[in-house]
Design a protein around this motif. Structure first.
Motif, PDB file in Angstrom:
ATOM      1  N   PRO A 190      39.838   6.640  -3.674  1.00  0.00           N
ATOM      2  CA  PRO A 190      39.979   6.309  -2.251  1.00  0.00           C
ATOM      3  C   PRO A 190      39.949   7.512  -1.307  1.00  0.00           C
ATOM      4  N   LEU A 191      40.575   8.598  -1.692  1.00  0.00           N
ATOM      5  CA  LEU A 191      40.617   9.776  -0.827  1.00  0.00           C
ATOM      6  C   LEU A 191      39.206  10.296  -0.532  1.00  0.00           C
ATOM      7  N   GLU A 192      38.313  10.153  -1.493  1.00  0.00           N
ATOM      8  CA  GLU A 192      36.930  10.610  -1.319  1.00  0.00           C
ATOM      9  C   GLU A 192      36.082   9.640  -0.501  1.00  0.00           C
ATOM     10  N   ARG A 193      36.546   8.407  -0.354  1.00  0.00           N
ATOM     11  CA  ARG A 193      35.743   7.388   0.347  1.00  0.00           C
ATOM     12  C   ARG A 193      36.421   6.864   1.604  1.00  0.00           C
ATOM     13  N   LYS A 194      37.471   7.554   2.060  1.00  0.00           N
ATOM     14  CA  LYS A 194      38.268   7.068   3.187  1.00  0.00           C
ATOM     15  C   LYS A 194      37.456   6.875   4.470  1.00  0.00           C
ATOM     16  N   ASP A 195      36.357   7.604   4.625  1.00  0.00           N
ATOM     17  CA  ASP A 195      35.525   7.453   5.818  1.00  0.00           C
ATOM     18  C   ASP A 195      34.819   6.092   5.865  1.00  0.00           C
ATOM     19  N   GLU A 196      34.794   5.389   4.739  1.00  0.00           N
ATOM     20  CA  GLU A 196      34.155   4.077   4.661  1.00  0.00           C
ATOM     21  C   GLU A 196      35.137   2.934   4.930  1.00  0.00           C
ATOM     22  N   PHE A 197      36.424   3.245   5.017  1.00  0.00           N
ATOM     23  CA  PHE A 197      37.431   2.203   5.215  1.00  0.00           C
ATOM     24  C   PHE A 197      37.294   1.578   6.594  1.00  0.00           C
ATOM     25  N   ILE A 198      37.645   0.302   6.680  1.00  0.00           N
ATOM     26  CA  ILE A 198      37.682  -0.388   7.965  1.00  0.00           C
ATOM     27  C   ILE A 198      39.116  -0.349   8.495  1.00  0.00           C
ATOM     28  N   SER A 199      39.302  -0.742   9.737  1.00  0.00           N
ATOM     29  CA  SER A 199      40.635  -0.671  10.342  1.00  0.00           C
ATOM     30  C   SER A 199      41.612  -1.596   9.613  1.00  0.00           C
ATOM     31  N   PHE A 200      42.875  -1.231   9.686  1.00  0.00           N
ATOM     32  CA  PHE A 200      43.936  -2.013   9.052  1.00  0.00           C
ATOM     33  C   PHE A 200      44.002  -3.417   9.654  1.00  0.00           C
ATOM     34  N   GLU A 201      43.805  -3.519  10.961  1.00  0.00           N
ATOM     35  CA  GLU A 201      43.817  -4.835  11.612  1.00  0.00           C
ATOM     36  C   GLU A 201      42.683  -5.717  11.097  1.00  0.00           C
ATOM     37  N   GLU A 202      41.515  -5.123  10.898  1.00  0.00           N
ATOM     38  CA  GLU A 202      40.390  -5.888  10.359  1.00  0.00           C
ATOM     39  C   GLU A 202      40.686  -6.337   8.931  1.00  0.00           C
ATOM     40  N   LEU A 203      41.312  -5.453   8.152  1.00  0.00           N
ATOM     41  CA  LEU A 203      41.704  -5.837   6.788  1.00  0.00           C
ATOM     42  C   LEU A 203      42.666  -7.021   6.824  1.00  0.00           C
ATOM     43  N   LYS A 204      43.619  -6.992   7.760  1.00  0.00           N
ATOM     44  CA  LYS A 204      44.577  -8.100   7.877  1.00  0.00           C
ATOM     45  C   LYS A 204      43.849  -9.415   8.153  1.00  0.00           C
ATOM     46  N   SER A 205      42.797  -9.367   8.948  1.00  0.00           N
ATOM     47  CA  SER A 205      42.062 -10.605   9.242  1.00  0.00           C
ATOM     48  C   SER A 205      41.317 -11.100   8.004  1.00  0.00           C
ATOM     49  N   TYR A 206      40.791 -10.183   7.190  1.00  0.00           N
ATOM     50  CA  TYR A 206      40.150 -10.597   5.938  1.00  0.00           C
ATOM     51  C   TYR A 206      41.187 -11.162   4.960  1.00  0.00           C
ATOM     52  N   LEU A 207      42.376 -10.584   4.939  1.00  0.00           N
ATOM     53  CA  LEU A 207      43.440 -11.119   4.087  1.00  0.00           C
ATOM     54  C   LEU A 207      43.749 -12.558   4.479  1.00  0.00           C
ATOM     55  N   LYS A 208      43.910 -12.798   5.773  1.00  0.00           N
ATOM     56  CA  LYS A 208      44.203 -14.152   6.270  1.00  0.00           C
ATOM     57  C   LYS A 208      43.071 -15.110   5.909  1.00  0.00           C
ATOM     58  N   LYS A 209      41.845 -14.653   6.096  1.00  0.00           N
ATOM     59  CA  LYS A 209      40.687 -15.498   5.767  1.00  0.00           C
ATOM     60  C   LYS A 209      40.677 -15.848   4.277  1.00  0.00           C
ATOM     61  N   SER A 210      40.973 -14.859   3.428  1.00  0.00           N
ATOM     62  CA  SER A 210      40.996 -15.137   1.986  1.00  0.00           C
ATOM     63  C   SER A 210      42.132 -16.096   1.644  1.00  0.00           C
ATOM     64  N   GLN A 211      43.274 -15.933   2.303  1.00  0.00           N
ATOM     65  CA  GLN A 211      44.414 -16.818   2.063  1.00  0.00           C
ATOM     66  C   GLN A 211      44.073 -18.251   2.445  1.00  0.00           C
ATOM     67  N   ASP A 212      43.482 -18.421   3.615  1.00  0.00           N
ATOM     68  CA  ASP A 212      43.101 -19.761   4.074  1.00  0.00           C
ATOM     69  C   ASP A 212      42.132 -20.423   3.103  1.00  0.00           C
ATOM     70  N   LYS A 213      41.133 -19.661   2.649  1.00  0.00           N
ATOM     71  CA  LYS A 213      40.151 -20.213   1.709  1.00  0.00           C
ATOM     72  C   LYS A 213      40.796 -20.578   0.382  1.00  0.00           C
ATOM     73  N   LEU A 214      41.695 -19.714  -0.114  1.00  0.00           N
ATOM     74  CA  LEU A 214      42.365 -20.003  -1.380  1.00  0.00           C
ATOM     75  C   LEU A 214      43.232 -21.252  -1.273  1.00  0.00           C
ATOM     76  N   GLU A 215      44.029 -21.327  -0.217  1.00  0.00           N
ATOM     77  CA  GLU A 215      44.905 -22.497  -0.054  1.00  0.00           C
ATOM     78  C   GLU A 215      44.099 -23.781   0.088  1.00  0.00           C
ATOM     79  N   GLU A 216      43.057 -23.720   0.885  1.00  0.00           N
ATOM     80  CA  GLU A 216      42.213 -24.913   1.085  1.00  0.00           C
ATOM     81  C   GLU A 216      41.609 -25.375  -0.232  1.00  0.00           C
ATOM     82  N   LYS A 217      41.093 -24.442  -1.008  1.00  0.00           N
ATOM     83  CA  LYS A 217      40.473 -24.791  -2.286  1.00  0.00           C
ATOM     84  C   LYS A 217      41.513 -25.321  -3.277  1.00  0.00           C
ATOM     85  N   LEU A 218      42.641 -24.616  -3.399  1.00  0.00           N
ATOM     86  CA  LEU A 218      43.668 -25.040  -4.351  1.00  0.00           C
ATOM     87  C   LEU A 218      44.228 -26.417  -4.012  1.00  0.00           C
ATOM     88  N   ASN A 219      44.259 -26.757  -2.731  1.00  0.00           N
ATOM     89  CA  ASN A 219      44.756 -28.074  -2.318  1.00  0.00           C
ATOM     90  C   ASN A 219      43.813 -29.209  -2.681  1.00  0.00           C
TER      91      ASN A 219
END
Length: 150
Positions: free
Chosen positions: A80-109
């Motif tokens: 990670p230290l060598e690729r940190k310039d490729e990281f996206i913002s923490f807020e954007e990561l949080k939105s992807y986390l939420k999106k993955s959570q929504d998709k997982l819950e919807e599918k599991l239901n």
């Protein structure tokens, strides 16, 4: 079997809650701190969690929430230290986390059960989230924040 679905739903829900609590109030700058210039930063750990949630989504028959090649800096085995310039913002990561959570819950239901060939992979991926969710808790403390899990 309905029980296996309920167990995984509880794991995914609990993991999301722990992860969310541990990243609450962390700024983008704080998320980029690499303790001792070697331990993984919060940004990478959260991105890595999402990166590995995609195969879980795929196992369940869902599409990934992002392009695995574009976000390969978050893959297992990367430095990670060598690729940190490729990281996206923490807020954007949080939105992807939420999106993955929504998709997982919807599918599991909507599922009746898992195929026997997928049980081991699903349980391993749930364990993976528990492991990294705990790392986020330690990083939170290293950053000088109070512990989120009481």
């Amino acid at each position: 079997m309905k029980n296996d679905i309920e167990i995984v739903k509880t794991q995914i829900s609990s993991n999301y809650k722990v992860i969310s609590m541990n990243i609450e109030g962390i700024t983008n700058e704080e998320a980029m701190v690499f303790p001792k210039e070697e331990a993984n930063c919060m940004n990478w750990i959260l991105g890595h969690l999402i990166y590995i949630r995609n195969p879980l989504l795929n196992i369940l028959g869902e599409e990934s929430v992002w392009d695995m090649e574009k976000f390969s800096a978050y893959n297992r085995g990367e430095i990670p230290l060598e690729r940190k310039d490729e990281f996206i913002s923490f807020e954007e990561l949080k939105s992807y986390l939420k999106k993955s959570q929504d998709k997982l819950e919807e599918k599991l239901n909507t599922m009746e059960g898992f195929g026997t060939e997928t049980i081991k992979d699903i349980s391993t991926l749930c364990l993976h989230e528990i492991y990294h969710g705990g790392q986020l808790g330690y990083l939170r403390r290293i950053l000088g924040k109070p512990g989120a899990i009481k």
